[in-house]
Design an enzyme around this catalytic site. Sequence first.
Site, short mmCIF file in Angstrom:
data_model
loop_
_atom_site.label_atom_id
_atom_site.label_comp_id
_atom_site.label_asym_id
_atom_site.label_seq_id
_atom_site.Cartn_x
_atom_site.Cartn_y
_atom_site.Cartn_z
N ASN A 8 0.87 -1.18 0.00
CA ASN A 8 0.00 0.00 0.00
C ASN A 8 0.91 1.23 0.00
O ASN A 8 1.41 1.63 1.04
CB ASN A 8 -0.89 -0.03 1.25
CG ASN A 8 -1.70 1.25 1.41
OD1 ASN A 8 -1.80 2.05 0.47
ND2 ASN A 8 -2.26 1.44 2.58
N HIS A 85 -9.58 1.23 5.00
CA HIS A 85 -8.29 1.48 5.66
C HIS A 85 -8.50 2.51 6.78
O HIS A 85 -9.29 3.44 6.63
CB HIS A 85 -7.27 2.01 4.64
CG HIS A 85 -5.89 2.05 5.20
ND1 HIS A 85 -5.45 3.06 6.02
CD2 HIS A 85 -4.85 1.18 5.09
CE1 HIS A 85 -4.20 2.81 6.38
NE2 HIS A 85 -3.81 1.67 5.83
N GLU A 87 -6.86 4.99 7.71
CA GLU A 87 -6.65 6.39 7.33
C GLU A 87 -7.89 6.95 6.63
O GLU A 87 -8.21 8.13 6.76
CB GLU A 87 -5.41 6.51 6.44
CG GLU A 87 -4.13 6.35 7.26
CD GLU A 87 -2.94 5.79 6.49
OE1 GLU A 87 -2.96 5.78 5.25
OE2 GLU A 87 -1.98 5.36 7.15
N GLU A 149 -5.13 -4.83 10.94
CA GLU A 149 -4.15 -3.76 11.12
C GLU A 149 -4.49 -2.97 12.40
O GLU A 149 -5.33 -2.06 12.34
CB GLU A 149 -4.19 -2.79 9.93
CG GLU A 149 -3.87 -3.44 8.60
CD GLU A 149 -3.37 -2.40 7.59
OE1 GLU A 149 -2.27 -2.58 7.08
OE2 GLU A 149 -4.08 -1.40 7.33
N GLY A 155 2.48 2.62 10.85
CA GLY A 155 3.46 3.70 10.70
C GLY A 155 4.16 4.10 11.98
O GLY A 155 4.74 5.17 12.08
N SER A 191 3.45 -1.55 10.37
CA SER A 191 4.90 -1.50 10.60
C SER A 191 5.65 -2.78 10.22
O SER A 191 6.63 -3.14 10.86
CB SER A 191 5.21 -1.13 12.05
OG SER A 191 4.75 0.17 12.34
N GLY A 212 2.80 -0.99 4.28
CA GLY A 212 2.65 0.42 3.93
C GLY A 212 4.00 1.05 3.65
O GLY A 212 4.58 0.90 2.57
N GLY A 213 4.52 1.76 4.63
CA GLY A 213 5.77 2.52 4.49
C GLY A 213 6.91 1.74 3.86
O GLY A 213 7.65 2.28 3.02
P1 PGA Z 1 2.69 0.73 7.62
O1 PGA Z 1 1.21 0.86 7.01
O2 PGA Z 1 3.27 -0.54 7.07
O3 PGA Z 1 3.39 1.96 7.16
O4 PGA Z 1 2.53 0.66 9.11
C1 PGA Z 1 0.40 -0.25 6.85
C2 PGA Z 1 -0.90 0.17 6.27
O5 PGA Z 1 -1.32 1.31 6.52
O6 PGA Z 1 -1.53 -0.59 5.52
#
Ligand code: PGA
Length: 230
Positions: A8, A85, A87, A149, A155, A191, A212-213
């Site tokens: 992502n 998600h 966010e 998650e 993050g 993470s 994600g990151g």
């Molecule tokens: P992250 O994000 O790996 O940066 O923690 C995961 C996600 O939001 O799907």
Amino acid sequence: MKRLVIGNMKMNLNIEQINEYINSLNSKKNDFIICPSSIYLPFFIKANYVTGIQNIYTLDKGSFTGEISSYQANSIGVKYTICGHSERRKYFNETNEMINLKIKSSISNSLIPILCVGEEKGADLKVVLYNQITQCLKGIKEEIIIAYEPIWAIGTNVIPTNEEIKNAIIYIKNLIKEIYNYNVKVLYGGSVNSSNIESLCEIDVVDGFLVGGSSINSSEFLKIIEVALK
Ligand code: PGA
């Protein structure tokens, strides 16, 4: 076991960086699903990557300036949608009811939904998961994928213990089996990086990872894919 790895990329990278990224992951492109910003989807699809869209609208077409539908995403060759998600829930006020409509729209346009669920720090995990899952999947019989998650792990470089992840995933699998009668694939997200992937792979009930990151950096993502698919 063939685990599913999904990147992502969120709202990151410009077109030059995307072109470099596409080149550097080319040899592994059949091993993962990539979810870039929507404007970059055609570049990945042209290079034969398997793609997902980070968000879609609830309806197929109409006067909704700025939105993208699953009908449109399917028409260019997108295969998956990320739905719900945290966010989207936090910054764009998405509710379980809206996510339910997005999942329905994905399914009716032959896209596979990846439903994200997870709790805030200190919340009652089972109550949160039960409410999110039953409300988001109301009236939906088709099989979907779930990404567990925990919001506090996204993050932050702080992740739950393997036992905590295992318990959450078993709860989700049992719930889906009981109510919807299928064996759901559950991914872990939050993470995930090249340092913790080895240990996360020890959790036998994990069917893959939503990254994600660490998916934005191609060499970091490659390391994760290699370990996850071993
Ligand atoms: P992250 O994000 O790996 O940066 O923690 C995961 C996600 O939001 O799907």
